[in-house]
Design a protein around this motif. Sequence first.
Motif, PDB file in Angstrom:
ATOM      1  N   LEU A   1       0.012  12.581  -4.202  1.00  0.00           N
ATOM      2  CA  LEU A   1      -0.675  12.035  -5.367  1.00  0.00           C
ATOM      3  C   LEU A   1      -1.625  10.920  -4.969  1.00  0.00           C
ATOM      4  O   LEU A   1      -1.335  10.128  -4.060  1.00  0.00           O
ATOM      5  N   SER A   2      -2.754  10.852  -5.650  1.00  0.00           N
ATOM      6  CA  SER A   2      -3.714   9.780  -5.422  1.00  0.00           C
ATOM      7  C   SER A   2      -3.172   8.478  -5.990  1.00  0.00           C
ATOM      8  O   SER A   2      -2.642   8.435  -7.103  1.00  0.00           O
ATOM      9  N   THR A   3      -3.289   7.400  -5.213  1.00  0.00           N
ATOM     10  CA  THR A   3      -2.872   6.081  -5.690  1.00  0.00           C
ATOM     11  C   THR A   3      -4.065   5.138  -5.812  1.00  0.00           C
ATOM     12  O   THR A   3      -3.891   3.937  -6.001  1.00  0.00           O
ATOM     13  N   ASP A   4      -5.284   5.683  -5.698  1.00  0.00           N
ATOM     14  CA  ASP A   4      -6.490   4.869  -5.846  1.00  0.00           C
ATOM     15  C   ASP A   4      -6.738   4.553  -7.312  1.00  0.00           C
ATOM     16  O   ASP A   4      -6.383   5.330  -8.202  1.00  0.00           O
ATOM     17  N   LYS A   5      -7.359   3.413  -7.567  1.00  0.00           N
ATOM     18  CA  LYS A   5      -7.684   3.038  -8.943  1.00  0.00           C
ATOM     19  C   LYS A   5      -8.613   4.076  -9.566  1.00  0.00           C
ATOM     20  O   LYS A   5      -9.571   4.524  -8.966  1.00  0.00           O
ATOM     21  N   GLY A   6      -8.307   4.451 -10.792  1.00  0.00           N
ATOM     22  CA  GLY A   6      -9.144   5.396 -11.506  1.00  0.00           C
ATOM     23  C   GLY A   6      -8.771   6.844 -11.296  1.00  0.00           C
ATOM     24  O   GLY A   6      -9.234   7.715 -12.024  1.00  0.00           O
ATOM     25  N   HIS A   7      -7.938   7.123 -10.293  1.00  0.00           N
ATOM     26  CA  HIS A   7      -7.562   8.520 -10.033  1.00  0.00           C
ATOM     27  C   HIS A   7      -6.361   8.942 -10.876  1.00  0.00           C
ATOM     28  O   HIS A   7      -6.048  10.120 -10.962  1.00  0.00           O
ATOM     29  N   ASN A   8      -5.660   7.957 -11.447  1.00  0.00           N
ATOM     30  CA  ASN A   8      -4.555   8.247 -12.380  1.00  0.00           C
ATOM     31  C   ASN A   8      -3.512   9.191 -11.798  1.00  0.00           C
ATOM     32  O   ASN A   8      -3.028  10.098 -12.465  1.00  0.00           O
ATOM     33  N   PHE A   9      -3.194   8.998 -10.507  1.00  0.00           N
ATOM     34  CA  PHE A   9      -2.132   9.768  -9.850  1.00  0.00           C
ATOM     35  C   PHE A   9      -2.398  11.270  -9.879  1.00  0.00           C
ATOM     36  O   PHE A   9      -1.473  12.074 -10.011  1.00  0.00           O
TER      37      PHE A   9
ATOM     38  N   ASN B   1       0.847  -1.201   0.000  1.00  0.00           N
ATOM     39  CA  ASN B   1       0.000   0.000   0.000  1.00  0.00           C
ATOM     40  C   ASN B   1       0.880   1.247   0.000  1.00  0.00           C
ATOM     41  O   ASN B   1       1.152   1.852   1.036  1.00  0.00           O
ATOM     42  N   LEU B   2       1.343   1.622  -1.169  1.00  0.00           N
ATOM     43  CA  LEU B   2       2.273   2.734  -1.292  1.00  0.00           C
ATOM     44  C   LEU B   2       1.559   4.075  -1.426  1.00  0.00           C
ATOM     45  O   LEU B   2       0.481   4.161  -2.021  1.00  0.00           O
ATOM     46  N   ASN B   3       2.167   5.099  -0.858  1.00  0.00           N
ATOM     47  CA  ASN B   3       1.732   6.481  -1.017  1.00  0.00           C
ATOM     48  C   ASN B   3       2.801   7.222  -1.800  1.00  0.00           C
ATOM     49  O   ASN B   3       3.981   6.860  -1.766  1.00  0.00           O
ATOM     50  N   LEU B   4       2.406   8.291  -2.480  1.00  0.00           N
ATOM     51  CA  LEU B   4       3.338   9.018  -3.334  1.00  0.00           C
ATOM     52  C   LEU B   4       3.398  10.498  -2.966  1.00  0.00           C
ATOM     53  O   LEU B   4       2.359  11.157  -2.841  1.00  0.00           O
ATOM     54  N   LEU B   5       4.631  10.995  -2.794  1.00  0.00           N
ATOM     55  CA  LEU B   5       4.879  12.418  -2.628  1.00  0.00           C
ATOM     56  C   LEU B   5       5.798  12.872  -3.754  1.00  0.00           C
ATOM     57  O   LEU B   5       6.819  12.228  -4.024  1.00  0.00           O
ATOM     58  N   LEU B   6       5.428  13.958  -4.402  1.00  0.00           N
ATOM     59  CA  LEU B   6       6.229  14.505  -5.489  1.00  0.00           C
ATOM     60  C   LEU B   6       6.738  15.883  -5.085  1.00  0.00           C
ATOM     61  O   LEU B   6       5.951  16.798  -4.849  1.00  0.00           O
ATOM     62  N   LYS B   7       8.075  16.031  -4.985  1.00  0.00           N
ATOM     63  CA  LYS B   7       8.651  17.349  -4.742  1.00  0.00           C
ATOM     64  C   LYS B   7       8.900  18.016  -6.082  1.00  0.00           C
ATOM     65  O   LYS B   7       9.418  17.392  -7.012  1.00  0.00           O
TER      66      LYS B   7
END
Length: 401
Positions: A84-92, A61-67
Motif C-alpha cells: 500500500l502507498s503511504t505517501d500523502k495524497g495516495h490514501n493507501f 517511515n512505515l511501509n504497509l503490506l496487506l495480506k
Amino acid sequence: MQGLSKTGGSDIPEVLVFEILHRLPVKSLTRFKCVCKPWSSSFQTPLFITKHHNHHLRRNNLNLLLKRSLENRRPYDTYFFSQLSTDKGHNFSVKQTVHLPFFENFLSRPEVHGPCNGILCLSDFTDKVALWNPSTREFKILPQSSIQCPPFASYIPYYNIYIDFGCSGFGYDSQTDDYKVVRFVTIHFGGYDEVYNGYVEFDRNEKVELYSLRSDSWKEISHPGVTAHGPLLINNYINGFYYWLAVGHYEYEISILSFDMVTENFSILPLPLPTTSGTYYLALLDFNGLLGALLPQGEGTEKSFDIWVMNGSWTKQFTIDSVPGVERALGFWKNGELFLESSDHELVLFDPSTRELKNLGIHAYMGTMRISAYVENLVPINGRSEYEEHIIRRLPEGASN
C-alpha cells in the motif's frame, strides 16, 4: 565508508555522502549500487545498515503490506500481499500485488509473524517456513524441521501418525545479532477404532523447536506446558519478546505466553481482565514499545475497543467508543489511527481524535485481511532474490505504470 567520497570527478566530504545516502529508501540504494563497487559494498556494512534503519525508525517511515484473499475458493484460498502507498495524497492505494508461489496451495496461508527489523516470517501448517525482506526483495526458505515422525509407526497396521506444525513466532536476539524462529510442533498418534468405526487419536506429543539464522539450523527446546494460539494481529514481536494467547490443560485456562529471544525462555503473563468468552478475540500488539492488548466490546457491527498496556502490570489506557459498521480491528497506524475491517469486508481507517471513518476502497474476502507495518531494513537474510524464487510483483489492475 571509504570510497564514497569521490564520484563524478568532484570531491565531496565522505561524512556528508554518508549522511545523504543513509536517508534514502532501499529502492534508491539498490539502484545506486551500480554507481561504483565501494558504494555497493558499503551499503552492506553493519554501520550503514544500522544507521539507515535507525534514521527511518526515528522518522516513523512505515511501509504497509496487506495480506488478503478476494474470494473463497475452498479447499484452497488464494492469498496474496498488497503493497500500500503511504505517501500523502495516495490514501493507501495499492501500489503492487505480490504473489508467493512457495505458499500458494495451502489453506489460509501463509501466516505472518513479525515484522522484526523490516523482516517477516511466513509459515503454514506443514513444514514450510520462510523469511522475507520485502524491502531488499530477498527470500529465504528455512531448512527442514529437526522433529521427525518415529519410524516404527509405519510397521503397525491401522496405525497413523502425523505431525502438525502449529503457531510460530519470530524475533531478534540483540546479544548475538541473530534472528530466531520459535515453532510449536505436535506429533499425533492415532488409528482405526472398531468401536467408534473411525479414526481416534490415542495420544499426542507436543514439542517446541527453535531456528537460528546464524547457524541456519533448528534445535529442540523445552515446552512451556501451555498451547499457543495464533495472534489475531500480526505484530506480536515487541522489544526482544514474542507473544501469543495460550490455553492450559483446561480450555478456560487462558493466559499470555511470552518468549525471550535472548534467554530462549518462556513466561506466562496474566490477561488484562478475567477470562471471558470474548477473551478469544483479544488482540496483542506493540503499543509504543510495550505489550498492548486490544479488547473489543459489544455485539453486532457497532463496537467499542478497550486498549490495555502492560508495564509491570496491566492498565487501561483508553477506550474507543461505538465505532459503527466494524467487523474487527487490524492494527494501529502512525498517529493512533486504527485500521479496521468493515462489516462489508473493506479496509477502513478510523481516527479516534476526530471520529472520522475513512473507507480506503480495498476489498477482501471475509476475515482474510492481515496488515503489517514495517520500517525498511537492508539487513541480509542469506537467501535468494524474489526473481530466483519466482515471486511475482504486479501493478494493480488499471495502473498505467
